[in-house]
Design a protein around this motif. Sequence first.
Motif, PDB file in Angstrom:
ATOM      1  N   TRP A  57       0.986  -1.192  -0.039  1.00 60.00           N
ATOM      2  CA  TRP A  57      -0.046   0.069  -0.135  1.00 60.00           C
ATOM      3  C   TRP A  57       0.814   1.240  -0.020  1.00 60.00           C
ATOM      4  CZ3 TRP A  57      -4.580  -0.896   3.963  1.00 60.00           C
ATOM      5  CH2 TRP A  57      -5.473  -2.134   3.373  1.00 60.00           C
ATOM      6  N   CYS A  58       1.931   1.064   0.755  1.00 60.22           N
ATOM      7  CA  CYS A  58       2.817   2.295   0.803  1.00 60.22           C
ATOM      8  C   CYS A  58       4.087   2.191   0.047  1.00 60.22           C
ATOM      9  CB  CYS A  58       3.024   2.927   2.348  1.00 60.22           C
ATOM     10  SG  CYS A  58       1.680   3.311   2.985  1.00 60.22           S
ATOM     11  N   GLY A  59       3.873   1.257  -1.099  1.00 61.24           N
ATOM     12  CA  GLY A  59       5.237   0.919  -1.766  1.00 61.24           C
ATOM     13  C   GLY A  59       6.383   0.366  -0.972  1.00 61.24           C
ATOM     14  N   THR A  60       7.674   0.161  -1.499  1.00 63.99           N
ATOM     15  CA  THR A  60       8.719  -0.625  -0.870  1.00 63.99           C
ATOM     16  C   THR A  60      10.023   0.352  -0.825  1.00 63.99           C
ATOM     17  OG1 THR A  60       9.290  -1.451  -2.867  1.00 63.99           O
ATOM     18  CG2 THR A  60       7.930  -2.658  -1.625  1.00 63.99           C
ATOM     19  N   ASP A  61      10.818   0.011   0.077  1.00 64.86           N
ATOM     20  CA  ASP A  61      11.919   1.000   0.143  1.00 64.86           C
ATOM     21  C   ASP A  61      13.135   0.164  -0.713  1.00 64.86           C
ATOM     22  OD1 ASP A  61      13.109  -1.248   1.570  1.00 64.86           O
ATOM     23  OD2 ASP A  61      13.004  -0.095   3.612  1.00 64.86           O
ATOM     24  N   GLY A 235      13.991   8.277   2.062  1.00 62.02           N
ATOM     25  CA  GLY A 235      13.051   9.010   1.122  1.00 62.02           C
ATOM     26  C   GLY A 235      14.097  10.115   0.646  1.00 62.02           C
ATOM     27  N   LYS A 236      14.873  10.671   1.513  1.00 60.86           N
ATOM     28  CA  LYS A 236      15.653  11.847   0.779  1.00 60.86           C
ATOM     29  C   LYS A 236      16.727  11.341  -0.136  1.00 60.86           C
ATOM     30  CE  LYS A 236      19.164  15.240   2.232  1.00 60.86           C
ATOM     31  NZ  LYS A 236      20.566  14.922   2.426  1.00 60.86           N
ATOM     32  N   ASP A 237      17.393  10.031   0.316  1.00 58.69           N
ATOM     33  CA  ASP A 237      18.329   9.580  -0.737  1.00 58.69           C
ATOM     34  C   ASP A 237      17.857   9.178  -1.980  1.00 58.69           C
ATOM     35  OD1 ASP A 237      19.915   9.700   1.359  1.00 58.69           O
ATOM     36  OD2 ASP A 237      19.646   7.731   2.018  1.00 58.69           O
ATOM     37  N   ASN A 238      16.460   8.694  -2.179  1.00 57.35           N
ATOM     38  CA  ASN A 238      15.836   8.529  -3.393  1.00 57.35           C
ATOM     39  C   ASN A 238      14.952   9.456  -3.890  1.00 57.35           C
ATOM     40  OD1 ASN A 238      16.973   5.648  -3.757  1.00 57.35           O
ATOM     41  ND2 ASN A 238      15.872   5.623  -1.529  1.00 57.35           N
ATOM     42  N   ILE A 239      15.169  10.712  -3.540  1.00 54.14           N
ATOM     43  CA  ILE A 239      14.226  11.929  -3.516  1.00 54.14           C
ATOM     44  C   ILE A 239      13.842  11.991  -5.238  1.00 54.14           C
ATOM     45  CG2 ILE A 239      15.743  13.816  -3.984  1.00 54.14           C
ATOM     46  CD1 ILE A 239      14.056  15.315  -2.352  1.00 54.14           C
ATOM     47  N   ASP A 240      14.420  11.614  -6.080  1.00 54.69           N
ATOM     48  CA  ASP A 240      14.011  11.858  -7.393  1.00 54.69           C
ATOM     49  C   ASP A 240      13.197  10.590  -8.113  1.00 54.69           C
ATOM     50  OD1 ASP A 240      16.451  10.590  -7.126  1.00 54.69           O
ATOM     51  OD2 ASP A 240      17.539  11.576  -8.573  1.00 54.69           O
ATOM     52  N   ILE A 241      13.213   9.682  -7.319  1.00 49.95           N
ATOM     53  CA  ILE A 241      12.455   8.640  -7.902  1.00 49.95           C
ATOM     54  C   ILE A 241      11.367   7.714  -6.899  1.00 49.95           C
ATOM     55  CG2 ILE A 241      13.852   7.233  -9.452  1.00 49.95           C
ATOM     56  CD1 ILE A 241      15.481   6.055  -7.440  1.00 49.95           C
ATOM     57  N   ALA A 242      11.446   8.108  -5.627  1.00 49.99           N
ATOM     58  CA  ALA A 242      10.489   7.396  -4.749  1.00 49.99           C
ATOM     59  C   ALA A 242       9.748   8.358  -3.867  1.00 49.99           C
ATOM     60  CB  ALA A 242      11.260   6.251  -3.848  1.00 49.99           C
ATOM     61  N   TRP A 243       8.938   8.876  -4.318  1.00 48.67           N
ATOM     62  CA  TRP A 243       8.327  10.177  -3.491  1.00 48.67           C
ATOM     63  C   TRP A 243       7.286   9.612  -2.406  1.00 48.67           C
ATOM     64  CZ3 TRP A 243       2.988   8.950  -3.083  1.00 48.67           C
ATOM     65  CH2 TRP A 243       2.480   8.031  -4.232  1.00 48.67           C
ATOM     66  N   TRP A 244       6.921   8.158  -2.284  1.00 48.10           N
ATOM     67  CA  TRP A 244       6.096   7.420  -1.237  1.00 48.10           C
ATOM     68  C   TRP A 244       6.967   7.442   0.021  1.00 48.10           C
ATOM     69  CZ3 TRP A 244       7.642   5.493  -5.893  1.00 48.10           C
ATOM     70  CH2 TRP A 244       8.441   4.396  -6.023  1.00 48.10           C
TER      71      TRP A 244
END
Lengths: 279, 324
Positions: A57-61, A235-244
């Motif tokens: 539901w909230c994606g994966t990391d 989230g910050k490390d993947n800021i340009d691909i993973a908004w969730w």
Amino acid sequence: MDHEFRRRLTDNRMALAGGVIVVLLFVVSLAAPWLAPYDPLAMDLTRILDPPSWRHWCGTDQLGRDVLSRMIWGAGISLKVGFVATGIAVAIGALLGALAGYYGGWWDAVIMRLVDIMLCFPTFFLILAVIAFLEPSIWNIMIIIGATGWMGIARLVRADFMSLRERDFVTAARVLGAGDARIIFRHILPNAMTSIVVAATLGVAGAILTESALSFLGIGVQPPTPSWGNILTAGKDNIDIAWWLSLYPGLAILITVLGYNLLGEGIRDALDPRLRDGR
Amino acid sequence: MLKYILKRLLFMIPMLLGITVICFGVMHLAPGSPTDLQTQMNPRASAELKERLRAMYDLDKPLYIQYGLWVKRLLVLDMGKSFAPDRRPVTEKIGERLPVTITLNVLSLLLILAAAVPLGVVSAVHKDSWFDMAVSVFVFVGFAVPTFWLALLLMILFGVDLGWLPISGLRSLNYEYLPPAAAFWDLVRHLILPVGISAFGGLAGLSRYMRANMLEVIRQDYIMTARAKGLSEFQVIYKHALRNALLPAITILGLSIPGLIGGSVIFETIFAVPGMGQLFYMSVMARDYPTIMGILFIGAVLTLVGNLLADVAYAVADPRIRVG
């Protein structure tokens, strides 16, 4: 809790909403093992950074772990830090405030100078330095957040003690031969409890915010243990691909802190109706 | 007035001593030593070498002597040399970053004032209107929102998705080659997100405070007098009431300084702004004692001076306050 107080508290819709949020969070964190759809630590390298879907539901990391499950487990950590840290702050603040307010004189001067020093200090700097030196662990975080957050409570308790110590029931207790410790803890402190409860409720909110900021900076709760703050780091490390990864944990923090703030303010209003318009 | 300021400045000395003693104690009582970073990774580091290193940094002396040495050097504005590999003087390292942090914080203070005062005043004047409700909701959310999260969301929105604003640093790579106007615009674009978000954190508190003040002031007799002598509503609110409601806000602004300075660690780290907060974060991670002490000291001085300025401004603005 007298009847009138309870009625006023439930009349206050904001306080009610806050109370509901707080209770729900308790339920979620206690029921985490049953509520979480996945193991919060289980990696699935075939599903790295999956966007939210029916499956997750909230994606994966970045390691393919289920974000919702990590958030559900993180709720317990946040509450634990919030409560223990506030407990420490209340213990220190109430004790120092009581000593300053009850004895006055030198006690008061020394304790209040200490309060002044701590207040005019960018506390976050100090917390950061101490945690980084002490090796970040959840207990160190609780202790240091508590040890730097007691000043407001000390001031409140001091003010209460200064006005209460002159009251007749204190004189009566003294005449009956009660010692200072007994007067402070059995007679005056219970009367100062209301303002402590309000400050503590708001304090939990502040402690949760601080913990999340520390975890976000990488010196709070350490991975792989899930906490809302360290999911946000991902989230910050993947800021340009993973908004969730950025959106949901922050939302959880926002709602939690909002809940405690609403409840705290609600209790204050219910205890002291005069303050209602003063906001 | 001058006497008052001098007295306050003198009073700062024991405060600063108290603060630095606490910091020094906490830092040095913590287990581990800054030399660990240099020796841990080196299997050939002998016990004797470790001792020499410690002696080089004065770490072998008793704590009170180390503190004494630190204060003695501070008197001639020497904060020692950084433990970082560059070994530069701490004053130099802080000096080049301090203006950045001060500029950011002053800008966000101004922004807080510019936004919070109208919000608070209008919601007090139109109490219980939809505007007032909206501001109340905003205030509650503003208190609860983790600002670093807001920063992330706005970075995603304006930086990644829309591509309108840069999300890191203070200057673009081609900054040197831009004409002055474009260079200025480049700087402004880099400042919008950090300053805006840092201001957001203080906005909720001050607008709520302004509203409460305004409600209090509007009830006073002199406001009724002003109305009775036939002044327009605009004059009553914005001349007579606002001035009186504004005064206590100055103090609140002064009290918000530690929060702003503390927050700069987070913002400068997120936005990669080369300021004091970022330096602090890096120094903490590297156990760079002299730099950490220097920044803690400067942070405390900034806070104390900010509070003093706030109190002086208060006394100047309000003739009823007599200091001395």
